[in-house]
Design a protein around this motif. Structure first.
Motif, PDB file in Angstrom:
ATOM      1  N   GLU A 133       0.832  -1.211   0.000  1.00  0.00           N
ATOM      2  CA  GLU A 133       0.000   0.000   0.000  1.00  0.00           C
ATOM      3  C   GLU A 133       0.866   1.261   0.000  1.00  0.00           C
ATOM      4  OE1 GLU A 133      -4.367   0.000   1.683  1.00  0.00           O
ATOM      5  OE2 GLU A 133      -2.996  -0.725   3.227  1.00  0.00           O
ATOM      6  N   LEU A 134       1.919   1.272   0.803  1.00  0.00           N
ATOM      7  CA  LEU A 134       2.804   2.446   0.823  1.00  0.00           C
ATOM      8  C   LEU A 134       3.460   2.669  -0.542  1.00  0.00           C
ATOM      9  CD1 LEU A 134       4.564   2.019   4.294  1.00  0.00           C
ATOM     10  CD2 LEU A 134       2.998   3.868   3.637  1.00  0.00           C
ATOM     11  N   ARG A 135       3.843   1.588  -1.201  1.00  0.00           N
ATOM     12  CA  ARG A 135       4.512   1.685  -2.506  1.00  0.00           C
ATOM     13  C   ARG A 135       3.559   2.021  -3.650  1.00  0.00           C
ATOM     14  NH1 ARG A 135       9.093  -1.190  -4.202  1.00  0.00           N
ATOM     15  NH2 ARG A 135       7.821  -1.998  -5.907  1.00  0.00           N
ATOM     16  N   SER A 136       2.377   1.426  -3.627  1.00  0.00           N
ATOM     17  CA  SER A 136       1.527   1.427  -4.820  1.00  0.00           C
ATOM     18  C   SER A 136       0.240   2.231  -4.716  1.00  0.00           C
ATOM     19  CB  SER A 136       1.148  -0.018  -5.174  1.00  0.00           C
ATOM     20  OG  SER A 136       2.302  -0.792  -5.362  1.00  0.00           O
ATOM     21  N   ARG A 137      -0.190   2.546  -3.520  1.00  0.00           N
ATOM     22  CA  ARG A 137      -1.486   3.216  -3.355  1.00  0.00           C
ATOM     23  C   ARG A 137      -1.310   4.566  -2.672  1.00  0.00           C
ATOM     24  NH1 ARG A 137      -6.109   0.575  -5.257  1.00  0.00           N
ATOM     25  NH2 ARG A 137      -6.805   2.693  -4.821  1.00  0.00           N
ATOM     26  N   VAL A 138      -0.750   5.514  -3.423  1.00  0.00           N
ATOM     27  CA  VAL A 138      -0.514   6.842  -2.854  1.00  0.00           C
ATOM     28  C   VAL A 138      -1.822   7.577  -2.546  1.00  0.00           C
ATOM     29  CG1 VAL A 138       1.808   7.111  -3.786  1.00  0.00           C
ATOM     30  CG2 VAL A 138      -0.165   7.867  -5.130  1.00  0.00           C
ATOM     31  N   LYS A 156       9.535   3.201  10.360  1.00  0.00           N
ATOM     32  CA  LYS A 156      10.861   3.305   9.735  1.00  0.00           C
ATOM     33  C   LYS A 156      10.746   3.301   8.215  1.00  0.00           C
ATOM     34  CE  LYS A 156      13.279   0.757  13.368  1.00  0.00           C
ATOM     35  NZ  LYS A 156      13.877  -0.556  13.679  1.00  0.00           N
ATOM     36  N   LEU A 157       9.780   2.553   7.707  1.00  0.00           N
ATOM     37  CA  LEU A 157       9.640   2.362   6.263  1.00  0.00           C
ATOM     38  C   LEU A 157       8.984   3.556   5.553  1.00  0.00           C
ATOM     39  CD1 LEU A 157      10.053   0.248   4.034  1.00  0.00           C
ATOM     40  CD2 LEU A 157       7.823  -0.702   4.637  1.00  0.00           C
ATOM     41  N   ALA A 158       8.000   4.150   6.185  1.00  0.00           N
ATOM     42  CA  ALA A 158       7.218   5.217   5.536  1.00  0.00           C
ATOM     43  C   ALA A 158       8.066   6.358   4.979  1.00  0.00           C
ATOM     44  CB  ALA A 158       6.148   5.748   6.485  1.00  0.00           C
ATOM     45  N   PRO A 159       9.065   6.873   5.721  1.00  0.00           N
ATOM     46  CA  PRO A 159       9.845   7.990   5.169  1.00  0.00           C
ATOM     47  C   PRO A 159      10.590   7.654   3.875  1.00  0.00           C
ATOM     48  CG  PRO A 159      10.167   7.854   7.540  1.00  0.00           C
ATOM     49  CD  PRO A 159       9.412   6.612   7.126  1.00  0.00           C
ATOM     50  N   SER A 160      10.995   6.389   3.709  1.00  0.00           N
ATOM     51  CA  SER A 160      11.707   6.038   2.476  1.00  0.00           C
ATOM     52  C   SER A 160      10.752   5.838   1.303  1.00  0.00           C
ATOM     53  CB  SER A 160      12.574   4.792   2.684  1.00  0.00           C
ATOM     54  OG  SER A 160      11.764   3.662   2.923  1.00  0.00           O
ATOM     55  N   LEU A 161       9.519   5.425   1.577  1.00  0.00           N
ATOM     56  CA  LEU A 161       8.563   5.182   0.487  1.00  0.00           C
ATOM     57  C   LEU A 161       7.645   6.363   0.226  1.00  0.00           C
ATOM     58  CD1 LEU A 161       7.577   1.477   1.244  1.00  0.00           C
ATOM     59  CD2 LEU A 161       9.240   2.322  -0.406  1.00  0.00           C
ATOM     60  N   ARG A 162       7.464   7.219   1.209  1.00  0.00           N
ATOM     61  CA  ARG A 162       6.563   8.371   1.089  1.00  0.00           C
ATOM     62  C   ARG A 162       7.238   9.637   1.629  1.00  0.00           C
ATOM     63  NH1 ARG A 162       0.845   7.145   1.264  1.00  0.00           N
ATOM     64  NH2 ARG A 162       0.527   5.219   0.143  1.00  0.00           N
ATOM     65  N   ALA A 163       8.466   9.889   1.186  1.00  0.00           N
ATOM     66  CA  ALA A 163       9.287  10.976   1.745  1.00  0.00           C
ATOM     67  C   ALA A 163       8.551  12.322   1.760  1.00  0.00           C
ATOM     68  CB  ALA A 163      10.597  11.096   0.972  1.00  0.00           C
ATOM     69  N   ALA A 164       7.985  12.725   0.631  1.00  0.00           N
ATOM     70  CA  ALA A 164       7.342  14.040   0.558  1.00  0.00           C
ATOM     71  C   ALA A 164       6.142  14.121   1.494  1.00  0.00           C
ATOM     72  CB  ALA A 164       6.908  14.326  -0.884  1.00  0.00           C
ATOM     73  N   GLU A 165       5.346  13.077   1.516  1.00  0.00           N
ATOM     74  CA  GLU A 165       4.150  13.064   2.364  1.00  0.00           C
ATOM     75  C   GLU A 165       4.536  13.086   3.844  1.00  0.00           C
ATOM     76  OE1 GLU A 165       0.139  10.357   3.066  1.00  0.00           O
ATOM     77  OE2 GLU A 165       1.639   9.676   1.631  1.00  0.00           O
ATOM     78  N   VAL A 166       5.538  12.306   4.236  1.00  0.00           N
ATOM     79  CA  VAL A 166       5.947  12.239   5.632  1.00  0.00           C
ATOM     80  C   VAL A 166       6.529  13.581   6.066  1.00  0.00           C
ATOM     81  CG1 VAL A 166       7.572  11.156   7.267  1.00  0.00           C
ATOM     82  CG2 VAL A 166       6.283   9.748   5.649  1.00  0.00           C
ATOM     83  N   SER A 167       7.397  14.182   5.243  1.00  0.00           N
ATOM     84  CA  SER A 167       8.004  15.464   5.625  1.00  0.00           C
ATOM     85  C   SER A 167       6.963  16.576   5.652  1.00  0.00           C
ATOM     86  CB  SER A 167       9.189  15.817   4.722  1.00  0.00           C
ATOM     87  OG  SER A 167       8.748  16.051   3.410  1.00  0.00           O
TER      88      SER A 167
END
Length: 161
Positions: free
Chosen positions: A108-113, A146-157
């Motif tokens: 979901e993090l990778r494919s369902r933005v 830990k994973l979210a910032p690498s897969l959703r950097a812009a959204e997390v920041s």
């Protein structure tokens, strides 16, 4: 194959209403199907057909359920490679339920933005609370955080600002 801790497999599922609820049920069934795929080695086509026969899909986002199965299966290598650096032990040593939850959430993090990362993390935690070991939800939360910032950097920041 149901992962419910009680043995009432014949109990009717609650009727889900609305997109959020029907997706939640799709995730729950999707996680159980991914667990079965991992444990039994059956084809996902067989498992999906079995789940559609054995469960009332009137309250399930069936399209999303299918997307989860196909998405995780086709991206399994990339998903596992994304998860591995966030773990405190080898992937092979993970509880199979937690592995299924992490694979679903990572897909979901990778494919369902269209699904906000905080929703993905929360849904993973909720699945772990229902199906996982006693403190499994804490482990799932830590890995997904830990994973979210690498897969959703812009959204997390953007959220942290």
């Amino acid at each position: 194959m149901s992962l419910n801790h009680d043995d009432s497999q014949d109990a009717p599922q609650p009727k889900a209403k609305g997109k959020i609820a029907t997706r939640r049920v799709a995730r729950s069934l999707g996680m159980q199907a991914l667990y079965q795929w991992h444990m039994a080695g059956q084809s996902l086509n067989e498992i999906e057909a079995q789940f559609r026969v054995d469960n009332d899909f009137s309250g399930v986002d069936g399209g999303y359920f299918h997307e989860i199965l196909v998405g995780v299966a086709t991206q399994k290598t990339e998903i596992d490679e994304a998860i591995a650096p966030c773990l405190d032990r080898p992937l092979e040593e993970l509880d199979p339920v937690e592995l299924a939850i992490l694979r679903l959430s990572t897909w979901e993090l990778r494919s369902r933005v269209d699904v906000p990362y905080r929703v993905v993390i929360n849904e993973g935690i909720e699945l772990a609370k229902v199906f996982g070991a006693t403190d499994g939800h804490k482990f799932v939360n830590g890995v997904l955080d830990k994973l979210a910032p690498s897969l959703r950097a812009a959204e997390v920041s953007a959220h942290k600002r």
